[in-house]
Design an enzyme around this catalytic site. Structure first.
Site: not given
Length: 401
Positions: A139, A224, A253
């Site tokens: 993702f 990532d 985040k």
């Protein structure tokens, strides 16, 4: 302020475009590890904005940074330097292997920037190579390019035609990755722990092998770390636990601890954007950078990451006790990004019942629970959450008998 009733929430939700199924709750405030709804009911939050709230809800250090910076400078425009931008970039580079930073507003935007930079580097240095190898069940975001890079099966039929140039191979399969490399391949991009797939870590051998393949074939290695970065896995960055030297890292985040900021951090050797290739109205905004720097300084403080690892060990031991009692699977993950299989029990049903009991959890898959508490979690709060979870599991197993 008058708290909204359940009926108010039901009525006003019609003003929002429905993009996800939400419970009929409206959270009004948060303190540390707890959220409080319109009825002032407290919930122990082990989701924390999907691994976003590094220090929990509304910590004083973030409040103070917001107040101080908002009184000085909020937005000079991205055409100029500002002090918090420069200081945050220095903090990130001085505490990593990287040299330069491009700030964004979301992890998807950071990953989009990494894709663009890799393709630009391929144009300049590798005869126009543009393909990027990514992994099944990965993702990377919800922009058109990052959805194209993502290996989530549910994304496959959406928004066609997608951006071409992404080759997806099985995760932790080095032979399949090597077989996918051709003359147009420019990079390999991966999450070091696949979060949405159910918290699946990359093996040490796999990451070391990817690093070797990148050196052998002159490819860029992109990690990532939108979910794993900023202490989430027990080290400042997850790549520091592997034998690999990525060229590009993306963050999001936890970088902002709850405010919208993300970053692409790179080796100077791959820095090849020309003026105008990349930008963003709010990128490097001093308000967000000041808050992010305050969060990062807390994570870098002496003893902080050691405490994360101690609580992680305790959390895993307590999960093992529940697993033995209720027939759950083994715990996986690193630091305070953990998951456990629920066996024959429905993970979404556990999430729903836990929420009613005052515990917020996430089920990335039908048979998996994911735990993403704030990094300031204590053993006492672990005990509280485990007691609530045990109560839910007792209810479910009794109903099935």
């Amino acid at each position: 302020m008058i708290s909204p009733s359940a009926n108010d929430v039901l009525a006003k939700q019609n003003y929002l475009i429905p993009i996800t199924k939400r419970p009929e709750l409206c959270f009004l405030r948060g303190e540390g590890h707890y959220l409080f709804d319109q009825d002032d009911k407290a919930y122990l939050d082990w989701v924390q904005g999907w691994a976003v709230n590094t220090l929990g809800h509304s910590p004083q250090v973030m409040q103070q940074a917001l107040i101080k910076q908002s009184a000085q400078l909020i937005n000079p425009s991205p055409a100029f330097f500002n002090q918090p931008m420069l200081e945050l970039a220095e903090l990130l580079c001085e505490n990593s292997k990287f040299d330069q930073v491009f700030f964004t507003n979301s992890g998807a935007e950071a990953n989009e920037g990494a894709i663009k930079l890799a393709r630009k580097w391929g144009q300049k240095n590798k005869s126009g190579a543009f393909k990027i190898i990514t992994f099944q069940h990965s993702f990377h975001g919800r922009t058109l390019a990052t959805m194209s890079a993502t290996g989530k099966e549910a994304f496959a039929p959406l928004f066609e035609p997608k951006v071409s140039g992404f080759t997806k191979v099985p995760y932790n399969d080095l032979a399949a990755t090597e077989a996918a490399i051709d003359g147009q391949t420019v990079a390999i991009m991966l999450e070091l722990i696949q979060g949405e797939a159910g918290v699946i870590p990359a093996t040490a051998e796999f990451v070391a092998g990817l690093d070797a393949l990148c050196k052998q074939h002159n490819l860029l290695l992109i990690v990532d770390e939108v979910q794993t970065g900023i202490g989430r896995t027990g080290s400042l960055f997850a790549y520091q636990q592997y034998q690999a030297a990525p060229h590009i890292m993306t963050l999001g985040k936890g970088l902002g601890g709850g405010v919208p900021i993300a970053a692409m951090v790179i080796d100077k050797a791959v820095s090849c954007f020309d003026y105008g290739d990349q930008g963003g109205t709010y990128n490097g905004n001093p308000l967000m950078c000041a808050v992010s720097a305050a969060v990062l300084q807390q994570v870098l403080a002496e003893g902080f990451l050691a405490q994360v690892n101690r609580v992680s060990d305790y959390f895993c031991r307590q999960l093992a006790v529940l697993a033995k009692e209720f027939g759950l699977g083994t715990t996986r993950g690193k630091g305070l990004l953990l998951a456990i299989n629920t066996g024959q029990l429905s993970a979404p049903q556990i999430v729903e019942l836990a929420r009613d009991a005052g515990l917020l959890l996430n089920a990335p898959r039908e048979d998996s629970l994911r735990f993403m508490p704030a990094l300031t979690l204590t053993e006492q709060e672990v005990d509280q959450g485990m007691a609530l979870l045990a109560g839910v599991l007792t209810t479910l197993t009794a109903a099935e008998q």
